[in-house]
Motif scaffolding. Structure first.
Motif, PDB file in Angstrom:
ATOM      1  N   ASP A 147       5.768  47.512  47.924  1.00  0.00           N
ATOM      2  CA  ASP A 147       7.232  47.821  48.899  1.00  0.00           C
ATOM      3  C   ASP A 147       7.863  46.526  49.199  1.00  0.00           C
ATOM      4  OD1 ASP A 147       5.850  50.541  49.297  1.00  0.00           O
ATOM      5  OD2 ASP A 147       4.549  49.683  50.785  1.00  0.00           O
ATOM      6  N   ILE A 148       8.356  45.870  48.077  1.00  0.00           N
ATOM      7  CA  ILE A 148       9.247  44.556  48.281  1.00  0.00           C
ATOM      8  C   ILE A 148      10.243  44.618  47.495  1.00  0.00           C
ATOM      9  CG2 ILE A 148       8.070  43.282  46.489  1.00  0.00           C
ATOM     10  CD1 ILE A 148       7.937  41.174  48.236  1.00  0.00           C
ATOM     11  N   TRP A 149      10.365  45.629  46.422  1.00  0.00           N
ATOM     12  CA  TRP A 149      11.337  45.476  45.392  1.00  0.00           C
ATOM     13  C   TRP A 149      12.754  46.547  45.844  1.00  0.00           C
ATOM     14  CZ3 TRP A 149      13.736  42.531  42.116  1.00  0.00           C
ATOM     15  CH2 TRP A 149      14.423  42.858  41.040  1.00  0.00           C
ATOM     16  N   GLU A 150      13.928  45.773  45.909  1.00  0.00           N
ATOM     17  CA  GLU A 150      15.252  46.469  46.111  1.00  0.00           C
ATOM     18  C   GLU A 150      15.916  46.343  45.007  1.00  0.00           C
ATOM     19  OE1 GLU A 150      17.630  46.046  50.176  1.00  0.00           O
ATOM     20  OE2 GLU A 150      18.635  44.731  48.912  1.00  0.00           O
ATOM     21  N   ALA A 151      15.794  47.590  44.301  1.00  0.00           N
ATOM     22  CA  ALA A 151      16.329  47.714  42.897  1.00  0.00           C
ATOM     23  C   ALA A 151      17.739  47.762  42.635  1.00  0.00           C
ATOM     24  CB  ALA A 151      15.823  48.929  42.367  1.00  0.00           C
ATOM     25  N   GLU A 152      18.563  48.280  43.726  1.00  0.00           N
ATOM     26  CA  GLU A 152      19.797  48.097  43.614  1.00  0.00           C
ATOM     27  C   GLU A 152      20.433  46.746  43.716  1.00  0.00           C
ATOM     28  OE1 GLU A 152      18.885  49.141  47.964  1.00  0.00           O
ATOM     29  OE2 GLU A 152      18.102  49.611  45.973  1.00  0.00           O
ATOM     30  N   SER A 153      19.756  45.847  44.398  1.00  0.00           N
ATOM     31  CA  SER A 153      20.254  44.677  44.394  1.00  0.00           C
ATOM     32  C   SER A 153      19.844  43.506  43.591  1.00  0.00           C
ATOM     33  CB  SER A 153      20.212  43.923  45.939  1.00  0.00           C
ATOM     34  OG  SER A 153      18.989  43.695  46.443  1.00  0.00           O
ATOM     35  N   GLY A 154      18.627  43.805  43.076  1.00  0.00           N
ATOM     36  CA  GLY A 154      17.691  42.922  42.169  1.00  0.00           C
ATOM     37  C   GLY A 154      17.091  41.770  43.334  1.00  0.00           C
ATOM     38  N   MET A 155      16.736  42.034  44.344  1.00  0.00           N
ATOM     39  CA  MET A 155      16.057  41.366  45.319  1.00  0.00           C
ATOM     40  C   MET A 155      14.753  41.740  46.007  1.00  0.00           C
ATOM     41  SD  MET A 155      19.336  39.487  47.352  1.00  0.00           S
ATOM     42  CE  MET A 155      20.353  40.842  47.598  1.00  0.00           C
ATOM     43  N   ASN A 156      14.069  40.877  46.319  1.00  0.00           N
ATOM     44  CA  ASN A 156      12.688  41.022  46.894  1.00  0.00           C
ATOM     45  C   ASN A 156      12.621  41.178  48.453  1.00  0.00           C
ATOM     46  OD1 ASN A 156      10.914  41.176  44.221  1.00  0.00           O
ATOM     47  ND2 ASN A 156      12.483  39.356  44.105  1.00  0.00           N
ATOM     48  N   ILE A 157      12.449  42.205  49.196  1.00  0.00           N
ATOM     49  CA  ILE A 157      12.645  41.977  50.672  1.00  0.00           C
ATOM     50  C   ILE A 157      10.998  41.227  51.043  1.00  0.00           C
ATOM     51  CG2 ILE A 157      12.649  43.361  52.520  1.00  0.00           C
ATOM     52  CD1 ILE A 157      13.886  45.704  50.978  1.00  0.00           C
ATOM     53  N   LEU A 158      11.365  40.378  51.936  1.00  0.00           N
ATOM     54  CA  LEU A 158      10.376  39.426  52.673  1.00  0.00           C
ATOM     55  C   LEU A 158      10.366  40.251  54.084  1.00  0.00           C
ATOM     56  CD1 LEU A 158      11.242  36.031  51.249  1.00  0.00           C
ATOM     57  CD2 LEU A 158       9.747  37.824  50.198  1.00  0.00           C
ATOM     58  N   ALA A 159      11.219  40.498  54.927  1.00  0.00           N
ATOM     59  CA  ALA A 159      11.274  40.998  56.183  1.00  0.00           C
ATOM     60  C   ALA A 159      12.655  41.489  56.354  1.00  0.00           C
ATOM     61  CB  ALA A 159      11.149  39.834  57.143  1.00  0.00           C
ATOM     62  N   ASP A 160      12.605  42.782  57.262  1.00  0.00           N
ATOM     63  CA  ASP A 160      13.646  43.490  57.364  1.00  0.00           C
ATOM     64  C   ASP A 160      14.335  43.556  59.100  1.00  0.00           C
ATOM     65  OD1 ASP A 160      11.660  45.244  58.432  1.00  0.00           O
ATOM     66  OD2 ASP A 160      12.345  46.991  56.965  1.00  0.00           O
ATOM     67  N   ASP A 161      13.553  42.543  59.651  1.00  0.00           N
ATOM     68  CA  ASP A 161      13.684  42.648  61.225  1.00  0.00           C
ATOM     69  C   ASP A 161      13.945  41.316  61.641  1.00  0.00           C
ATOM     70  OD1 ASP A 161      11.199  41.612  60.507  1.00  0.00           O
ATOM     71  OD2 ASP A 161      10.046  42.783  62.291  1.00  0.00           O
ATOM     72  N   ILE A 162      14.496  40.429  60.912  1.00  0.00           N
ATOM     73  CA  ILE A 162      15.004  39.113  61.620  1.00  0.00           C
ATOM     74  C   ILE A 162      16.011  39.190  62.609  1.00  0.00           C
ATOM     75  CG2 ILE A 162      15.826  36.929  60.841  1.00  0.00           C
ATOM     76  CD1 ILE A 162      13.029  37.874  59.477  1.00  0.00           C
ATOM     77  N   VAL A 163      15.887  38.575  63.799  1.00  0.00           N
ATOM     78  CA  VAL A 163      16.998  38.726  64.805  1.00  0.00           C
ATOM     79  C   VAL A 163      17.510  37.283  64.941  1.00  0.00           C
ATOM     80  CG1 VAL A 163      17.181  39.178  67.437  1.00  0.00           C
ATOM     81  CG2 VAL A 163      15.357  40.576  65.963  1.00  0.00           C
ATOM     82  N   VAL A 164      18.866  37.383  64.859  1.00  0.00           N
ATOM     83  CA  VAL A 164      19.586  36.361  65.151  1.00  0.00           C
ATOM     84  C   VAL A 164      20.205  36.512  66.687  1.00  0.00           C
ATOM     85  CG1 VAL A 164      21.844  35.149  64.512  1.00  0.00           C
ATOM     86  CG2 VAL A 164      20.320  35.789  62.694  1.00  0.00           C
ATOM     87  N   SER A 165      20.117  35.398  67.238  1.00  0.00           N
ATOM     88  CA  SER A 165      20.644  35.368  68.863  1.00  0.00           C
ATOM     89  C   SER A 165      21.340  34.048  69.016  1.00  0.00           C
ATOM     90  CB  SER A 165      19.421  35.554  69.685  1.00  0.00           C
ATOM     91  OG  SER A 165      18.602  34.448  69.554  1.00  0.00           O
ATOM     92  N   SER A 166      22.161  34.196  70.215  1.00  0.00           N
ATOM     93  CA  SER A 166      22.942  33.079  70.524  1.00  0.00           C
ATOM     94  C   SER A 166      21.984  32.089  71.438  1.00  0.00           C
ATOM     95  CB  SER A 166      24.081  33.412  71.360  1.00  0.00           C
ATOM     96  OG  SER A 166      23.645  34.237  72.523  1.00  0.00           O
ATOM     97  N   PRO A 167      22.233  31.047  71.225  1.00  0.00           N
ATOM     98  CA  PRO A 167      21.365  29.675  72.133  1.00  0.00           C
ATOM     99  C   PRO A 167      20.826  29.936  73.300  1.00  0.00           C
ATOM    100  CG  PRO A 167      23.123  28.791  70.878  1.00  0.00           C
ATOM    101  CD  PRO A 167      23.378  30.003  70.938  1.00  0.00           C
TER     102      PRO A 167
END
Length: 661
Positions: free
Chosen positions: A639-659
């Motif tokens: 459950d890691i391979w993203e065939a359409e992009s040729g990339m391997n998914i390591l995490a899909d819930d990374i949150v970017v927030s302001s300081p």
């Protein structure tokens, strides 16, 4: 008095040994501020292991260097189903002792003696041995016939990638006989692959959060292992993700079984497209030059070959390139002058299509381009070297060519051998590997291993070369060497990357019946598994993002050609992505080794808040192929391979927030 003296010798000799089979490795790097990048002076870097710890301070420019012991670590000596090594007898001894061992299957083995500091003293046996009981006698002398002094020695039996090591004691005076006084702590087994000492690392500096890292393993190399550290003024929360290994077999570029074809008469597009369904990404393509033995290539011929390469690219495949004048022993090849002109004529074709050339045979000489039985005398060491150098001159610097036998490389480079420091340095030495077209066929592999060394000796030579270059081939005869255990041993030992899918059918049938074919199929070349990832719990624009990736290569070999290695952060809503180079060369991710990639990336100021997916991208660096997912490496995880992009998914819930959040 005599007995008391003997007891004293035993007590001294049986004290805990400081190091077995050890050496030193160098580590060097810098300590910097994670935000500003400024060097940090007087930081204390500590490397700790079971054998102790060693600390060093960073200098005014943030730099440091340290030498650390590199020790092979032993574990319990039970090796079920493979071999058994008995305690030598008598023990203690003088002047000689007997070592018994049992093999439960035929194998290529070595039985060697070492001092406690790891210096090899004597090779008692190195070569093929049948199943059953065996004995060897050590007369107390080294390989040069010199009598060794009284001391504790190690003796090691190696079969495949498994070793058993025991201790024995040589004393002054007569033998005790009967082995009634055993040497304490004499049993230890090396893991399937020798495990070298790893360290827990800490970096401390007042005003900064202390950095911690577990499991750092320096490289065995004449060059220092580079290790840089970045300190932050506050502790960053970290999350850990453990991944599940997949046992599926799936296609990956530039590795595995190949299909054989002829470039001039390439099958239709449906056949090309069907190769991926059989997990095939490599075509062994002969350029049939029979009609041009006595004349130059014409432009129409070269144009037609270029069109065939385009079809191969469209199908998402790569080729092992070989030029052939003859297809049977006794058929003529071309004169040397004609061969050299043909190679030069092929330069534009190769320059146009080098992106889909995986590797090239030196070829041209003799039937099937196998570099023997030339009707024009091309199979002399001088001519082989000249033609090899000409091919190297038209193949791009980051592509390798292959010779048929190891003696050809010895002759071409005056016995110079590969080292890790030379790997991928662009030199001719670093660009020459091997193809064996009669792999496992006989004791000599039908002439592959010539009389200068025995089979085991040549395998040792080639193993050193092919760890850093390329090795592949095909089988041509069923023999005892093609039984599963020895097959897996030699493939692993020689870092095998590719093999003919269809030849020899009896060998493949044997592997299938004996149950090792699936493992061979999965492990040819590289097989990369993500084990664990640690990363910053919180990502903030203009701040450092921390990540640690543990990647294990379960394959026989490292990737052969250059490869991009990037971390990609992609916004789940907008799809906007930012990429960061991992600053690593996957060609050094050798078979059987674990890579721990600890990296820090400064996030761009305009990184929009939101939820992101973190991906690992191992793309082909060639411009025409970089964005083609068929040429990217897939990790062997579920459950890691993203065939359409040729990339391997390591995490899909990374949150970017302001300081201020």
């Amino acid at each position: 008095m005599f007995v008391r003296g003997i007891i004293t010798v035993l007590v001294l000799s049986l004290a805990p040994l400081p190091c077995a089979l050890c050496s030193e490795v160098a580590v060097a790097g810098t300590v910097s501020d994670a935000v500003t990048g400024a060097p940090i002076a007087d930081a204390k870097i500590t490397f700790s292991s079971f054998s102790g710890e060693k600390s060093v301070m960073s200098g005014d420019d943030g730099s440091y260097s340290v030498s650390l012991p590199d020790v092979t670590v032993g574990v319990d000596d039970a090796v079920p189903g493979i071999m058994q090594l008995s305690q030598n007898y008598p023990n203690p001894f003088n002047p000689s002792t007997v070592i018994d061992y049992e093999l439960r299957a035929p194998a290529i083995i070595s039985l060697e003696l070492f001092s406690v500091t790891g210096q090899r003293v004597r090779t008692l046996y190195n070569g093929f041995a049948a199943a059953g009981l065996h004995s060897a006698v050590w007369d107390g002398c080294d390989d040069s016939g010199r009598k060794m002094s009284a001391a504790v020695y190690l003796y090691r039996l190696r079969a495949g990638n498994t070793s058993v090591t025991k201790k024995m004691l040589m004393i002054d005076g007569g033998s005790f006989g009967g082995g009634s006084v055993p040497v304490a702590g004499g049993d230890s087994r090396f893991a399937a692959k020798p495990a070298f000492l790893s360290y827990d690392v800490s970096v401390a500096k007042e005003g900064y959060a202390t950095y911690h890292e577990a499991g750092f393993a320096p490289k065995e190399s004449s060059l220092p292992t580079e290790k840089n550290f970045y300190l932050e003024t506050e502790e960053q929360p970290v999350r850990s993700v453990v991944f599940t290994e997949s046992t599926d077999d799936f296609p990956n570029p530039e590795r595995g079984f190949y299909s054989h074809t002829v470039l001039n008469t390439l099958p239709d597009d449906d056949w090309l497209a069907a190769q991926k369904n059989e997990n095939i990404t490599i075509l062994y393509t002969e350029l049939n030059a029979e009609e041009y033995r006595e004349k130059d290539f014409d432009q129409d011929f070269l144009d037609s070959m270029n069109a065939q390469f385009s079809r191969i690219r469209n199908a998402g495949l790569k080729v092992i390139f070989n030029v052939v004048y003859a297809h049977n022993i006794g058929e003529p090849d071309a004169a040397k002058e004609q061969v050299l002109r043909h190679i030069e004529q092929l330069r534009p074709l190769i320059e146009e299509n080098w992106d889909v050339i995986y590797v090239a045979k030196t070829g041209f000489i003799g039937p099937w381009g196998e570099m023997h039985s030339s009707t024009n005398g091309l199979d002399t060491p001088e001519n082989i070297t000249e033609i090899m150098n000409k091919v190297l001159g038209v193949i791009p610097e980051d592509r390798m060519v292959m010779l048929r036998t190891p003696i050809m490389k010895v002759n071409a480079f005056d016995s110079e051998v590969m080292t890790e420091a030379r790997a991928h340095d662009g030199s001719r030495l670093a660009r020459v590997g091997f193809f064996n077209d009669c792999f496992l066929a006989s004791d000599s592999d039908y002439g592959t291993y010539t009389s200068e060394k025995d089979r085991a000796g040549w395998i040792e030579y080639m193993a050193n070369e092919t760890k850093y270059t390329v090795f592949g081939g095909e089988t041509c005869n069923m023999s005892y060497l093609a039984e599963c255990e020895n097959t897996l041993y030699e493939m692993n030992k020689l870092s095998m990357s590719w093999l003919n899918k269809g030849w020899h059918p009896a060998v493949r049938q044997n592997w299938e019946e004996k149950g090792c074919l699936p493992e061979i199929s999965r492990r040819l070349g590289y097989r990369l598994v993500m084990r664990e990832m640690k990363l910053s719990e919180r990502i903030i624009p203009e701040r450092m993002f921390h990540t640690s990736l543990m990647i294990e290569n379960l394959g026989f070999a490292a990737p052969v050609n250059p490869r991009k290695a990037e971390i990609v952060l992609k916004n789940n809503e907008s799809g906007q992505a930012v990429s960061f180079s991992l600053d690593t060369d996957p060609r050094t991710w050798y078979g059987g080794e674990m890579q721990t990639l600890v990296r820090r990336f400064k996030m761009p100021a305009d990184l929009a808040p939101g939820t992101y997916t973190l991906l690992l991208r191992l793309a082909d660096p060639c411009e025409r192929l970089t964005d083609d997912p068929r040429y990217s490496i897939r990790l062997a995880n579920t459950d890691i391979w993203e065939a359409e992009s040729g990339m391997n998914i390591l995490a899909d819930d990374i949150v970017v927030s302001s300081p201020d959040e």
